[in-house]
Write a protein that holds these residues in place. Structure first.
Motif, mmCIF file in Angstrom:
data_model
loop_
_atom_site.group_PDB
_atom_site.id
_atom_site.type_symbol
_atom_site.label_atom_id
_atom_site.label_comp_id
_atom_site.label_asym_id
_atom_site.label_seq_id
_atom_site.Cartn_x
_atom_site.Cartn_y
_atom_site.Cartn_z
ATOM 1 N N ARG A 100 42.800 18.430 -22.519
ATOM 2 C CA ARG A 100 41.577 17.638 -22.614
ATOM 3 C C ARG A 100 41.692 16.354 -21.799
ATOM 4 O O ARG A 100 40.748 15.945 -21.116
ATOM 5 C CB ARG A 100 41.249 17.321 -24.080
ATOM 6 N N ARG A 101 42.864 15.721 -21.871
ATOM 7 C CA ARG A 101 43.066 14.497 -21.094
ATOM 8 C C ARG A 101 43.024 14.801 -19.598
ATOM 9 O O ARG A 101 42.490 14.013 -18.808
ATOM 10 C CB ARG A 101 44.385 13.831 -21.479
ATOM 11 N N GLU A 104 39.356 15.348 -18.593
ATOM 12 C CA GLU A 104 38.650 14.076 -18.514
ATOM 13 C C GLU A 104 39.062 13.278 -17.280
ATOM 14 O O GLU A 104 38.280 12.491 -16.753
ATOM 15 C CB GLU A 104 38.914 13.257 -19.785
ATOM 16 N N ASP A 143 34.497 16.715 -26.908
ATOM 17 C CA ASP A 143 34.958 15.551 -26.158
ATOM 18 C C ASP A 143 34.727 15.670 -24.663
ATOM 19 O O ASP A 143 35.112 14.788 -23.898
ATOM 20 C CB ASP A 143 36.466 15.334 -26.387
ATOM 21 N N LEU A 144 34.100 16.763 -24.211
ATOM 22 C CA LEU A 144 33.943 16.964 -22.773
ATOM 23 C C LEU A 144 33.064 15.905 -22.132
ATOM 24 O O LEU A 144 33.255 15.556 -20.984
ATOM 25 C CB LEU A 144 33.349 18.356 -22.496
ATOM 26 N N GLU A 210 32.375 21.063 -16.158
ATOM 27 C CA GLU A 210 31.497 20.013 -16.671
ATOM 28 C C GLU A 210 30.065 20.208 -16.179
ATOM 29 O O GLU A 210 29.110 19.947 -16.912
ATOM 30 C CB GLU A 210 32.015 18.645 -16.239
#
Length: 230
Positions: A100-101, A104, A143-144, A210
């Motif tokens: 996830r990090r 992002e 959290d995207l 995204e």
């Protein structure tokens, strides 16, 4: 490690950033034997920046844990230096937080070192062609994206994208790959890649994934994405 020699083969130009010499050398050998042009090796984050500047890779394979800094930090610096560069996270485990990090930070996918050779090569080819290779569950992760101004997002979809770009985005949102989108729209895969890049730029998103989830994240899928004729 220093910059490695190119094998001159056609395809994606790759830089490997991995501190474990045996793993880096093994990856280099596998990729070179399968038509992927490994243009450099780096064992630390600070080494990766000048090697990338000297070799101009299309794609960087990077481990999250480097001796001097995190792969996330290195990735951000590489993207600042060259926004068009593609980043693939190297991992041995299903590290959801790390992935996830990385997402992002602008990475385009993750690559398990336990995958088969054919899957590794195919993942590199897909990312080089403008696709993302994240595990499916990340596409629905809350959290995207952060919702700041839904009016602005609706404005971006309705006024900033061309009719063709909205068509491409609609097909991305239902999970189509670039080659299939090209077939549906009767255009070349290169044209689709160009549209995807334009969409990413206009929607201010960092990856193909995204872009694909953008209209769904912001509740805009139906109003702005009906199929239109070219």
């Amino acid at each position: 490690m220093s910059a490695g020699a190119s094998n001159g083969s056609a395809g994606v130009r790759v830089l490997i950033v991995e501190s474990r010499e045996l793993i880096a050398a093994g990856l280099e050998h596998i990729l070179n034997r399968n038509g992927v042009d490994v243009v450099g090796l780096a064992a630390e984050g600070r080494e990766a920046i000048p090697v990338a500047r000297a070799t101009a890779p299309d794609l960087v394979l990077m481990h999250l844990d480097l001796p001097d800094m995190s792969g996330i930090q290195v990735g951000r610096r590489l993207l600042y230096m060259s926004p068009a560069i593609k980043l693939l996270l190297l991992t041995e485990v299903d590290d959801g937080d790390g992935m996830r990090r990385a997402l992002e930070a602008g990475f385009h996918g993750c690559l398990s070192l336990t995958s088969s050779v054919s899957r590794i090569v195919r993942s590199i080819e897909r990312v080089g062609a403008g696709e993302d290779v994240w595990p499916r569950h990340l596409a629905s992760d809350s959290d995207l994206a952060q919702v700041n101004n839904e009016d602005e997002y609706a404005y971006l979809l309705s006024t900033q994208l061309t009719d063709r770009e909205r068509e491409v985005l609609r097909l991305l949102a239902v999970g189509m790959r670039n080659d299939r989108i090209a077939e549906v729209l009767f255009v070349s895969p290169h044209t689709v890649r160009t549209h995807v890049q334009n969409i990413r730029t206009k929607l201010r998103v960092r990856s193909r994934l995204e872009a694909a989830v953008f209209p769904l994240r912001h509740g805009l899928a139906k109003p702005g994405l009906e199929a239109r004729s070219a």
